[in-house]
Design an enzyme around this catalytic site. Structure first.
Site, PDB file in Angstrom:
ATOM      1  N   LYS A  78      19.199  29.473   9.495  1.00 26.11           N
ATOM      2  CA  LYS A  78      20.450  29.747   9.095  1.00 26.11           C
ATOM      3  C   LYS A  78      21.388  30.265  10.297  1.00 26.11           C
ATOM      4  CE  LYS A  78      19.165  32.786   6.015  1.00 26.11           C
ATOM      5  NZ  LYS A  78      17.586  32.548   6.290  1.00 26.11           N
ATOM      6  N   ARG A 117      21.420  36.445  -2.196  1.00 20.94           N
ATOM      7  CA  ARG A 117      19.935  36.505  -2.145  1.00 20.94           C
ATOM      8  C   ARG A 117      19.377  36.584  -3.482  1.00 20.94           C
ATOM      9  NH1 ARG A 117      19.458  37.568   3.867  1.00 20.94           N
ATOM     10  NH2 ARG A 117      17.338  37.119   4.232  1.00 20.94           N
ATOM     11  N   ARG A 139      10.726  34.696  17.345  1.00 18.81           N
ATOM     12  CA  ARG A 139      12.227  35.069  17.481  1.00 18.81           C
ATOM     13  C   ARG A 139      12.575  36.213  18.225  1.00 18.81           C
ATOM     14  NH1 ARG A 139      15.884  35.094  12.362  1.00 18.81           N
ATOM     15  NH2 ARG A 139      14.395  37.029  11.425  1.00 18.81           N
ATOM     16  N   ARG A 193      13.290  41.767  16.899  1.00 14.25           N
ATOM     17  CA  ARG A 193      13.970  42.368  15.758  1.00 14.25           C
ATOM     18  C   ARG A 193      12.487  43.380  15.029  1.00 14.25           C
ATOM     19  NH1 ARG A 193      16.970  38.660  11.292  1.00 14.25           N
ATOM     20  NH2 ARG A 193      15.890  39.689   9.926  1.00 14.25           N
ATOM     21  N   ARG A 212       9.097  39.825   3.229  1.00 13.43           N
ATOM     22  CA  ARG A 212      10.204  38.955   3.042  1.00 13.43           C
ATOM     23  C   ARG A 212      10.174  37.620   2.300  1.00 13.43           C
ATOM     24  NH1 ARG A 212      11.222  39.649   9.016  1.00 13.43           N
ATOM     25  NH2 ARG A 212      12.959  38.264   8.856  1.00 13.43           N
TER      26      ARG A 212
HETATM   27  P1  ADP Z   1      16.562  36.629   7.963  1.00 16.23           P
HETATM   28  O1  ADP Z   1      17.344  35.921   9.246  1.00 16.23           O
HETATM   29  O2  ADP Z   1      15.173  36.983   8.314  1.00 16.23           O
HETATM   30  O3  ADP Z   1      16.864  35.571   6.840  1.00 16.23           O
HETATM   31  P2  ADP Z   1      18.807  38.272   7.564  1.00 16.23           P
HETATM   32  O4  ADP Z   1      19.281  38.750   9.126  1.00 16.23           O
HETATM   33  O5  ADP Z   1      19.628  37.665   6.768  1.00 16.23           O
HETATM   34  O6  ADP Z   1      17.193  37.966   7.713  1.00 16.23           O
HETATM   35  O7  ADP Z   1      18.624  39.758   6.852  1.00 16.23           O
HETATM   36  C1  ADP Z   1      17.763  40.897   7.304  1.00 16.23           C
HETATM   37  C2  ADP Z   1      17.436  41.943   6.172  1.00 16.23           C
HETATM   38  O8  ADP Z   1      18.844  42.586   5.826  1.00 16.23           O
HETATM   39  C3  ADP Z   1      16.878  41.318   5.002  1.00 16.23           C
HETATM   40  O9  ADP Z   1      15.520  41.242   5.236  1.00 16.23           O
HETATM   41  C4  ADP Z   1      17.425  42.193   3.923  1.00 16.23           C
HETATM   42  O10 ADP Z   1      16.751  43.693   4.157  1.00 16.23           O
HETATM   43  C5  ADP Z   1      18.774  42.463   4.272  1.00 16.23           C
HETATM   44  N1  ADP Z   1      19.872  41.727   3.829  1.00 16.23           N
HETATM   45  C6  ADP Z   1      20.476  40.747   4.444  1.00 16.23           C
HETATM   46  N2  ADP Z   1      21.187  40.074   3.543  1.00 16.23           N
HETATM   47  C7  ADP Z   1      20.913  40.503   2.229  1.00 16.23           C
HETATM   48  C8  ADP Z   1      21.539  40.510   1.113  1.00 16.23           C
HETATM   49  N3  ADP Z   1      22.197  39.398   0.593  1.00 16.23           N
HETATM   50  N4  ADP Z   1      20.911  41.136   0.103  1.00 16.23           N
HETATM   51  C9  ADP Z   1      20.107  42.211   0.191  1.00 16.23           C
HETATM   52  N5  ADP Z   1      19.559  42.441   1.264  1.00 16.23           N
HETATM   53  C10 ADP Z   1      20.081  41.590   2.436  1.00 16.23           C
HETATM   54  P1  ADP Z   2      17.355  32.706   9.851  1.00 14.33           P
HETATM   55  O1  ADP Z   2      18.755  32.970  10.231  1.00 14.33           O
HETATM   56  O2  ADP Z   2      17.332  31.746   8.611  1.00 14.33           O
HETATM   57  O3  ADP Z   2      16.317  33.732   9.569  1.00 14.33           O
HETATM   58  P2  ADP Z   2      16.987  31.743  12.831  1.00 14.33           P
HETATM   59  O4  ADP Z   2      18.328  31.087  13.042  1.00 14.33           O
HETATM   60  O5  ADP Z   2      17.360  33.081  13.426  1.00 14.33           O
HETATM   61  O6  ADP Z   2      16.716  31.773  11.087  1.00 14.33           O
HETATM   62  O7  ADP Z   2      15.761  31.067  13.329  1.00 14.33           O
HETATM   63  C1  ADP Z   2      14.600  31.591  13.052  1.00 14.33           C
HETATM   64  C2  ADP Z   2      13.798  31.330  14.692  1.00 14.33           C
HETATM   65  O8  ADP Z   2      13.494  29.987  14.563  1.00 14.33           O
HETATM   66  C3  ADP Z   2      14.449  31.761  16.125  1.00 14.33           C
HETATM   67  O9  ADP Z   2      13.387  32.154  16.795  1.00 14.33           O
HETATM   68  C4  ADP Z   2      15.058  30.179  16.364  1.00 14.33           C
HETATM   69  O10 ADP Z   2      15.391  30.236  17.408  1.00 14.33           O
HETATM   70  C5  ADP Z   2      14.150  29.349  15.794  1.00 14.33           C
HETATM   71  N1  ADP Z   2      14.640  28.036  15.281  1.00 14.33           N
HETATM   72  C6  ADP Z   2      15.607  27.799  14.494  1.00 14.33           C
HETATM   73  N2  ADP Z   2      15.848  26.684  13.919  1.00 14.33           N
HETATM   74  C7  ADP Z   2      14.641  25.922  14.864  1.00 14.33           C
HETATM   75  C8  ADP Z   2      14.375  24.524  14.591  1.00 14.33           C
HETATM   76  N3  ADP Z   2      14.889  23.691  14.164  1.00 14.33           N
HETATM   77  N4  ADP Z   2      13.029  24.460  15.168  1.00 14.33           N
HETATM   78  C9  ADP Z   2      12.292  25.253  15.854  1.00 14.33           C
HETATM   79  N5  ADP Z   2      12.656  26.376  15.816  1.00 14.33           N
HETATM   80  C10 ADP Z   2      13.624  26.875  15.458  1.00 14.33           C
END
Ligand code: ADP
Ligand code: ADP
Ligand code: ZN
Length: 214
Positions: free
Chosen positions: A13, A88, A127, A160, A171
């Site tokens: 994302k 979420r 990551r 992270r 998660r």
């Molecule tokens: P990821 O990239 O792993 O999807 P995020 O960066 O979006 O994680 O979110 C990190 C953490 O922040 C989540 O695991 C959760 O604890 C909290 N968080 C983020 N967005 C939300 C939401 N919409 N509702 C509740 N908690 C959230």
């Molecule tokens: P999210 O925000 O959904 O949690 P991220 O954008 O942070 O996900 O991506 C999660 C991890 O996967 C990062 O280390 C990123 O560089 C890697 N990644 C993202 N897209 C791809 C892809 N299409 N193929 C392989 N690795 C990816």
């Protein structure tokens, strides 16, 4: 254009949001990044959020919803926005619907990026994010030009705290229980786009652009 980027932790994302912002000149709203900024600043919101995030749990709906409401009410969001990581839960989605009615705006698309669970674990464990700007990298799949240095701002890359094995499992389970049901919610509204997230980053981006239009 107002869009929601939807999908499990690690589907890409944040990575796709960065590219969409550049192409469409819209605002990126990541609740995860907002919480991480608050944690870095050691604000009361940060302290509260950290007690949930560090365990891999969701931050309570009331807190998250009011944060998003305040953010999308700001004037820069009138040019369009990407919600990344929100909603979420069903309650968050319903409240977002109400907020949109109040502000007289609509969500055009919910972009559901789909990736198999084994691949998610590989992505999350490799990551690295920029300590300054939050930009996302991967030690194998998306390396920075210079080792451990952010391409955008030259900030240092870090792991992270919540990208450890225990937290990742919690998660992914939370996603399945509380977030995945929203796919049906948005499918019923006719605005869900399914995207194959298991391709190269640029190919995922192309598929999204093809579906939402240039
Ligand atoms: P990821 O990239 O792993 O999807 P995020 O960066 O979006 O994680 O979110 C990190 C953490 O922040 C989540 O695991 C959760 O604890 C909290 N968080 C983020 N967005 C939300 C939401 N919409 N509702 C509740 N908690 C959230
Ligand atoms: P999210 O925000 O959904 O949690 P991220 O954008 O942070 O996900 O991506 C999660 C991890 O996967 C990062 O280390 C990123 O560089 C890697 N990644 C993202 N897209 C791809 C892809 N299409 N193929 C392989 N690795 C990816
Ligand atoms: Zn950076």
């Amino acid at each position: 254009m107002n869009i929601i980027l939807f999908g499990a932790p690690g589907v890409g994302k944040g990575t796709q949001a960065e590219k969409l912002v550049k192409k469409y000149h819209i605002v990126h709203i990541s609740t995860g990044e907002m919480f991480r900024d608050a944690i870095k600043g050691n604000t009361p919101l940060g302290q509260l959020a950290n007690s949930y995030i560090s365990k891999g749990h969701l931050v309570p709906d009331e807190v998250t919803i009011s944060l998003v409401k305040e953010r999308i009410s700001q004037s820069d969001c009138q040019k369009g926005f990407i919600l990344d990581g929100f909603p979420r839960t069903l309650q968050q989605a319903e409240c977002l619907g109400k907020i949109c009615l109040e502000l007289n705006i609509k969500i055009d698309y919910v972009i559901d990026i789909e990736v198999l669970e084994d691949e998610l674990i590989t992505r999350l464990s490799g990551r690295r994010i920029c300590k300054n700007c939050g930009s996302s990298y991967h030690v194998v799949f998306n390396k920075p030009k210079v080792n451990d240095v952010c391409d955008n701002c030259q900030g240092p890359l870090i792991t992270r705290d919540d990208d450890n094995k225990e937290s990742v499992i919690v998660r992914l389970n939370t996603y399945k229980k509380q977030t995945e049901p929203l796919i049906k919610y948005y499918m019923d509204q006719g605005i869900l786009l399914r995207i194959n997230g298991q391709q190269a980053i640029d190919d995922v981006f192309k598929e999204i652009v093809n579906k939402i239009g240039e």
